[in-house]
Design a protein around this motif. Structure first.
Motif, PDB file in Angstrom:
ATOM      1  N   LEU A   1       4.639   5.699  -2.790  1.00 56.06           N
ATOM      2  CA  LEU A   1       5.579   6.688  -2.248  1.00 56.06           C
ATOM      3  C   LEU A   1       7.004   6.484  -2.779  1.00 56.06           C
ATOM      4  O   LEU A   1       7.881   7.311  -2.538  1.00 56.06           O
ATOM      5  CB  LEU A   1       5.620   6.597  -0.722  1.00 56.06           C
ATOM      6  CG  LEU A   1       4.305   6.836   0.013  1.00 56.06           C
ATOM      7  CD1 LEU A   1       4.468   6.529   1.499  1.00 56.06           C
ATOM      8  CD2 LEU A   1       3.861   8.285  -0.170  1.00 56.06           C
TER       9      LEU A   1
ATOM     10  N   GLY B   1       4.712  10.259   4.664  1.00 52.32           N
ATOM     11  CA  GLY B   1       4.009   8.995   4.434  1.00 52.32           C
ATOM     12  C   GLY B   1       4.818   7.762   4.772  1.00 52.32           C
ATOM     13  O   GLY B   1       4.278   6.665   4.824  1.00 52.32           O
TER      14      GLY B   1
ATOM     15  N   GLU C   1      -0.835   6.888   5.329  1.00 50.27           N
ATOM     16  CA  GLU C   1      -1.233   6.256   4.057  1.00 50.27           C
ATOM     17  C   GLU C   1      -1.881   4.892   4.274  1.00 50.27           C
ATOM     18  O   GLU C   1      -2.557   4.374   3.393  1.00 50.27           O
ATOM     19  CB  GLU C   1      -0.001   6.072   3.161  1.00 50.27           C
ATOM     20  CG  GLU C   1       0.751   7.344   2.840  1.00 50.27           C
ATOM     21  CD  GLU C   1      -0.054   8.304   1.980  1.00 50.27           C
ATOM     22  OE1 GLU C   1      -0.798   7.826   1.123  1.00 50.27           O
ATOM     23  OE2 GLU C   1       0.050   9.519   2.210  1.00 50.27           O
TER      24      GLU C   1
ATOM     25  N   GLU D   1       0.821  -1.218   0.000  1.00 48.49           N
ATOM     26  CA  GLU D   1       0.000   0.000   0.000  1.00 48.49           C
ATOM     27  C   GLU D   1       0.855   1.270   0.000  1.00 48.49           C
ATOM     28  O   GLU D   1       0.375   2.343  -0.327  1.00 48.49           O
ATOM     29  CB  GLU D   1      -0.912   0.034   1.230  1.00 48.49           C
ATOM     30  CG  GLU D   1      -1.844  -1.151   1.358  1.00 48.49           C
ATOM     31  CD  GLU D   1      -2.878  -1.202   0.260  1.00 48.49           C
ATOM     32  OE1 GLU D   1      -3.339  -0.133  -0.172  1.00 48.49           O
ATOM     33  OE2 GLU D   1      -3.210  -2.316  -0.190  1.00 48.49           O
ATOM     34  N   LEU D   2       2.118   1.138   0.422  1.00 48.18           N
ATOM     35  CA  LEU D   2       3.011   2.304   0.469  1.00 48.18           C
ATOM     36  C   LEU D   2       3.845   2.455  -0.804  1.00 48.18           C
ATOM     37  O   LEU D   2       4.593   3.429  -0.937  1.00 48.18           O
ATOM     38  CB  LEU D   2       3.942   2.203   1.693  1.00 48.18           C
ATOM     39  CG  LEU D   2       3.248   2.252   3.062  1.00 48.18           C
ATOM     40  CD1 LEU D   2       4.268   2.063   4.184  1.00 48.18           C
ATOM     41  CD2 LEU D   2       2.509   3.579   3.247  1.00 48.18           C
TER      42      LEU D   2
ATOM     43  N   SER E   1       1.879   4.670   9.159  1.00 53.47           N
ATOM     44  CA  SER E   1       1.819   5.776   8.200  1.00 53.47           C
ATOM     45  C   SER E   1       0.374   6.171   7.967  1.00 53.47           C
ATOM     46  O   SER E   1      -0.498   5.306   7.855  1.00 53.47           O
ATOM     47  CB  SER E   1       2.433   5.333   6.868  1.00 53.47           C
ATOM     48  OG  SER E   1       1.994   6.178   5.821  1.00 53.47           O
TER      49      SER E   1
ATOM     50  N   ARG F   1      -7.063  12.824   9.126  1.00 53.79           N
ATOM     51  CA  ARG F   1      -7.502  11.544   8.548  1.00 53.79           C
ATOM     52  C   ARG F   1      -8.024  10.574   9.605  1.00 53.79           C
ATOM     53  O   ARG F   1      -8.441   9.467   9.275  1.00 53.79           O
ATOM     54  CB  ARG F   1      -6.344  10.867   7.825  1.00 53.79           C
ATOM     55  CG  ARG F   1      -5.928  11.559   6.543  1.00 53.79           C
ATOM     56  CD  ARG F   1      -4.872  10.712   5.857  1.00 53.79           C
ATOM     57  NE  ARG F   1      -4.278  11.406   4.738  1.00 53.79           N
ATOM     58  CZ  ARG F   1      -3.453  10.828   3.867  1.00 53.79           C
ATOM     59  NH1 ARG F   1      -3.135   9.555   4.016  1.00 53.79           N
ATOM     60  NH2 ARG F   1      -2.941  11.500   2.878  1.00 53.79           N
TER      61      ARG F   1
END
Lengths: 246, 246
Positions: free
Chosen positions: A15, B150, B11, A11-12, B9, B112
């Motif tokens: 980046l 992130g 994210e 999911e990262l 994170s 968030r």
């Protein structure tokens, strides 16, 4: 000096810029360990696929073995699950066959990393082969942990730490906090890796589903010391120049 | 037994369901440490905002102090940067004033996380207050690490480990690999937290930008032992029942 970084979750990946880098896909329990075992036992090439439907379709189209699991258990209707022992059964020879494999986390991590210059599969079973390839390439390396449904998992991270330790003289392993943390966790765990990882929720989940022989097997460092699965076009094959085991 | 998990994170937040949980927002260097210091020094409430434009607009609209940094340095045109020492300067009294603050990572993490039942701000400065609040609530806790753009960062993670250690008797801190890893990193680092974190790339970046006094200050465990910033409607205030310091 090239850099070794670790991405803790697919999911990262947005980046990170994989352009020109080596991506090492890691799903210790068990996709990457299983793929290394399969190629080490003479499977000619592997098609990793995302869905069970694709797995069935590839199997029919290419006449290859099919392997699939979901949530840690073998999926119904396929030749094999996601256990490396499926490729070590004398009663079910795999030498010379092709394979298509669908797994929960590992396949997704691999497919999201194809922007890299080279994509290889890493596990404790072929740790030395991954390190040697990274040295030869001399490029920045990103270890992509498959994780567990997108979340951080301990065994993939600790593998990243083991690789960082091996490459610490030739690679910058100190400018990424993720790499530093993985190195520390590896140094804390390496004297008793199995004992350490048995704390992990994910490992306990695996143990409750299948015999712990898979777990022990996946931690055998350099059991397939010469096997480096590398992505070519649409499949994983042994890195050029490597001999298929027999 | 409620569970303590750690999200490394912002994210990764889409993977977590914050409904009914306590979210602890952490940006040790420096947004969360600065917000705790501000409220500890008598600032009445804090509006965390994402952009510099919003920060200017809130400042004008509410007649409050403005604080902003980008990439670790104070932004131009605001009363304060993101250093806790801005709130400890006798020549620039902040007692009784409101504040609006925009930061690179911390504000985004907070915004968030607003689906949680309660959103509080954590730092080493108020570690005990966060632990006590978690105990009182008895709900699942998610530590939300602001990270660095992130990515995983060491200091936020180690804070999560410190909180997990404090809560280990009342909370499940062993069913998440992220919490386990943070606990191990905390246990490895706590005897010399500053020395440990000085390895971090992010910390070295901070040191190159500002005096290291900020870094030392942000590691003072329980320097504001009674200060718990909590989100109410559109702002951070001291948790109900707490007295504003003077």
């Amino acid at each position: 000096m090239p850099k070794l970084d670790i991405c803790y979750s697919p999911e990262l990946l947005p980046l990170y810029d994989l352009t020109g880098q080596v991506a090492v896909i890691v799903d210790i329990l068990r996709a990457s360990s299983t793929i290394v075992t399969a190629l080490g036992e003479g499977v000619t090439h592997v098609f990793p696929v995302a869905s069970l439907e694709e797995c069935t379709a590839y199997g029919q189209q290419h006449g290859c073995l099919t392997a699939a699991e979901r949530d840690g258990v073998p999926a119904v209707g396929f030749d094999l699950g996601n256990s490396p022992f499926g490729f070590l059964d004398a009663a079910f020879p795999v030498w010379g066959r092709a394979l298509t494999i669908s797994t929960t986390n590992g396949t997704a991590a691999l497919r999201r990393s194809l922007a890299a210059e080279a994509v290889v599969v890493g596990s404790f079973l072929n740790l030395g082969a991954v390190a040697e390839f990274a040295r030869q390439q001399g490029r920045d390396v990103l270890v992509v942990c498959a994780g567990w449904k997108g979340r951080f998992c301990l065994e993939d991270t600790v593998f990243g730490g083991a690789l960082a330790e091996l490459l610490a003289d030739e690679f910058d392993v100190r400018s990424s906090d993720a790499t530093l943390a993985a190195l520390h966790l590896w140094q804390q765990s390496k004297a008793d890796l199995a004992g350490y990882l048995l704390q992990s929720a994910h490992v306990r989940r695996l143990n409750s589903l299948e015999a712990s022989q898979d777990f022990d097997f996946c931690l055998r460092i350099d059991a397939y010391a010469d096997v480096l699965p590398i992505w070519k076009k649409d499949r994983l094959v042994l890195n050029q120049g490597q001999l298929v085991g027999s």
